[in-house]
Write a protein that holds these residues in place. Sequence first.
Motif, PDB file in Angstrom:
ATOM      1  N   LEU A 192       0.837  -1.213   0.000  1.00 24.85           N
ATOM      2  CA  LEU A 192       0.000   0.000   0.000  1.00 24.85           C
ATOM      3  C   LEU A 192       0.862   1.249   0.000  1.00 24.85           C
ATOM      4  CD1 LEU A 192      -2.724  -1.085   2.591  1.00 24.85           C
ATOM      5  CD2 LEU A 192      -2.892  -1.090   0.107  1.00 24.85           C
ATOM      6  N   TRP A 193       1.933   1.244   0.781  1.00 24.51           N
ATOM      7  CA  TRP A 193       2.846   2.386   0.783  1.00 24.51           C
ATOM      8  C   TRP A 193       3.523   2.542  -0.580  1.00 24.51           C
ATOM      9  CZ3 TRP A 193       5.648   1.326   6.097  1.00 24.51           C
ATOM     10  CH2 TRP A 193       4.773   1.666   7.146  1.00 24.51           C
ATOM     11  N   LEU A 218       3.948   0.689 -11.309  1.00 22.27           N
ATOM     12  CA  LEU A 218       2.685   1.194 -10.770  1.00 22.27           C
ATOM     13  C   LEU A 218       1.544   0.233 -11.076  1.00 22.27           C
ATOM     14  CD1 LEU A 218       1.008   3.412  -9.409  1.00 22.27           C
ATOM     15  CD2 LEU A 218       0.809   4.529 -11.654  1.00 22.27           C
ATOM     16  N   GLY A 219       1.553  -0.357 -12.280  1.00 15.81           N
ATOM     17  CA  GLY A 219       0.511  -1.305 -12.640  1.00 15.81           C
ATOM     18  C   GLY A 219       0.529  -2.533 -11.740  1.00 15.81           C
ATOM     19  N   VAL A 220       1.727  -3.060 -11.488  1.00 17.09           N
ATOM     20  CA  VAL A 220       1.859  -4.232 -10.622  1.00 17.09           C
ATOM     21  C   VAL A 220       1.395  -3.908  -9.205  1.00 17.09           C
ATOM     22  CG1 VAL A 220       3.496  -5.841  -9.572  1.00 17.09           C
ATOM     23  CG2 VAL A 220       3.717  -5.238 -11.998  1.00 17.09           C
ATOM     24  N   LEU A 221       1.863  -2.762  -8.696  1.00 18.08           N
ATOM     25  CA  LEU A 221       1.473  -2.360  -7.338  1.00 18.08           C
ATOM     26  C   LEU A 221      -0.015  -2.057  -7.243  1.00 18.08           C
ATOM     27  CD1 LEU A 221       4.518  -0.085  -6.397  1.00 18.08           C
ATOM     28  CD2 LEU A 221       3.917  -2.289  -5.378  1.00 18.08           C
ATOM     29  N   SER A 222      -0.602  -1.565  -8.323  1.00 17.48           N
ATOM     30  CA  SER A 222      -2.043  -1.281  -8.327  1.00 17.48           C
ATOM     31  C   SER A 222      -2.845  -2.565  -8.161  1.00 17.48           C
ATOM     32  CB  SER A 222      -2.439  -0.575  -9.625  1.00 17.48           C
ATOM     33  OG  SER A 222      -1.807   0.675  -9.736  1.00 17.48           O
ATOM     34  N   VAL A 223      -2.441  -3.603  -8.879  1.00 17.96           N
ATOM     35  CA  VAL A 223      -3.133  -4.891  -8.770  1.00 17.96           C
ATOM     36  C   VAL A 223      -2.990  -5.450  -7.352  1.00 17.96           C
ATOM     37  CG1 VAL A 223      -3.192  -7.274  -9.579  1.00 17.96           C
ATOM     38  CG2 VAL A 223      -2.887  -5.396 -11.208  1.00 17.96           C
ATOM     39  N   ALA A 224      -1.762  -5.398  -6.833  1.00 18.55           N
ATOM     40  CA  ALA A 224      -1.517  -5.928  -5.484  1.00 18.55           C
ATOM     41  C   ALA A 224      -2.268  -5.117  -4.425  1.00 18.55           C
ATOM     42  CB  ALA A 224      -0.013  -5.914  -5.186  1.00 18.55           C
ATOM     43  N   ALA A 225      -2.237  -3.788  -4.545  1.00 15.49           N
ATOM     44  CA  ALA A 225      -2.929  -2.935  -3.580  1.00 15.49           C
ATOM     45  C   ALA A 225      -4.438  -3.135  -3.659  1.00 15.49           C
ATOM     46  CB  ALA A 225      -2.572  -1.467  -3.815  1.00 15.49           C
ATOM     47  N   LEU A 226      -4.954  -3.305  -4.869  1.00 19.33           N
ATOM     48  CA  LEU A 226      -6.389  -3.544  -5.032  1.00 19.33           C
ATOM     49  C   LEU A 226      -6.790  -4.842  -4.356  1.00 19.33           C
ATOM     50  CD1 LEU A 226      -9.045  -2.588  -6.323  1.00 19.33           C
ATOM     51  CD2 LEU A 226      -8.423  -3.925  -8.362  1.00 19.33           C
ATOM     52  N   PHE A 227      -5.966  -5.869  -4.519  1.00 19.66           N
ATOM     53  CA  PHE A 227      -6.253  -7.141  -3.849  1.00 19.66           C
ATOM     54  C   PHE A 227      -6.287  -6.972  -2.333  1.00 19.66           C
ATOM     55  CE2 PHE A 227      -4.346 -10.684  -1.498  1.00 19.66           C
ATOM     56  CZ  PHE A 227      -5.316 -11.659  -1.702  1.00 19.66           C
TER      57      PHE A 227
END
Length: 376
Positions: A308-309, A332-341
């Motif tokens: 999230l950070w 950013l795309g990878v982190l977006s998917v992980a953060a959304l999960f």
Amino acid sequence: MSFLIPIKSAIITFPILAIFILLPFLVIQYHRYGSIVAWRAVVVYTFIFYMLSAYFLIILPLPSIQAVAKLTTQRYNLVPFMALREFIATTVFNPIHPGTWLPALKQPGFIQPFFNIVLTIPFGVYLRYYFKQPIVKIVFYGFCLSLFFELTQLSGLYGIYPRPYRLFDVDDLILNTFGALVGGVIAPFLVKAFPSRDQMDKKSYDRGQKVSLLRRIIAFIADYVIVGTLVEIGMSLVGLASLADNPYLSYFISTLIIFILIPVFTHGQTIGKKLVKIRIVKRSGTPAKTGQLILRQFLLFEIAIPTLWGFNYMFVQVFSKMHQSQANMILLGVLSVAALFVVLNFLWGMIFKNGYFFYDVWAKTTQISDVKKPRK
């Protein structure tokens, strides 16, 4: 209406005090009962507000030090029942003339002693109702409270003033103690419409068998406030101040110690969880294995929260600082998917799974309450 100044001061001061004691209050309640009952919080906080108001009533308004230095008034009265003598001498009261009774109640010779009785009546009520004290102890505690008030005045507010600006009066000790006694006697009649202390305790213990999300959050805050501070200090003392100054290394080391190593050695409890009596165990309720504890805590504190950070950091880099390189966009795309999960799992667990999140599912763990109901 000089009493309005202390009351206004208490109203202004109380919210600050309430916030300051909120975390200790929650920790104590969760440690003892495992839950928070709204009515208990009302009782405890109104008691604190009453004590604050009573204290302000005996010290406010504060005169100037120069004005107090010039006083030549009497410092103390050690002769008991002077208030009674003044009432008889200065009011129109005549026991054989009922017409004088009501006017006498409006005169200073009655109002001041009556105020000293009323001041500690709530104290007696609280002691009898919530703290379940017998009358003898209520009288003793009432005397101690009054003595504290009188010594506060006699000391010139603990030496701030060169001499007392209010009279130390033995009659105040008598009247305040009597007020506490009155409060203790009438308490059972005043609080019949409210839940008893035993009812509050039973409800608290019943609720405390489950681990609420707020209880887990309080444990988390306690870990960061108490243990996190100690870890930072310890790192500085052993010559690792440079690591403590690096937010990423500091976070990794702190969480490694607080949320991974400590639970391993304490069989599923961080210091914060121990304070609120929560334990990480297997789904069956038996003690969790070391690997399960490490996996659970690692997923939460070294994967989920940093994700999230990281998403927030990359979002700022790409859309605020306009660092829109291909690598940044992919990251950013990878982190977006992980953060959304993480976010969706948190919401799903909150709404449908009673706070059961992915890290507990994958580690095959859960959290239980260590609070035990007292035997009857």
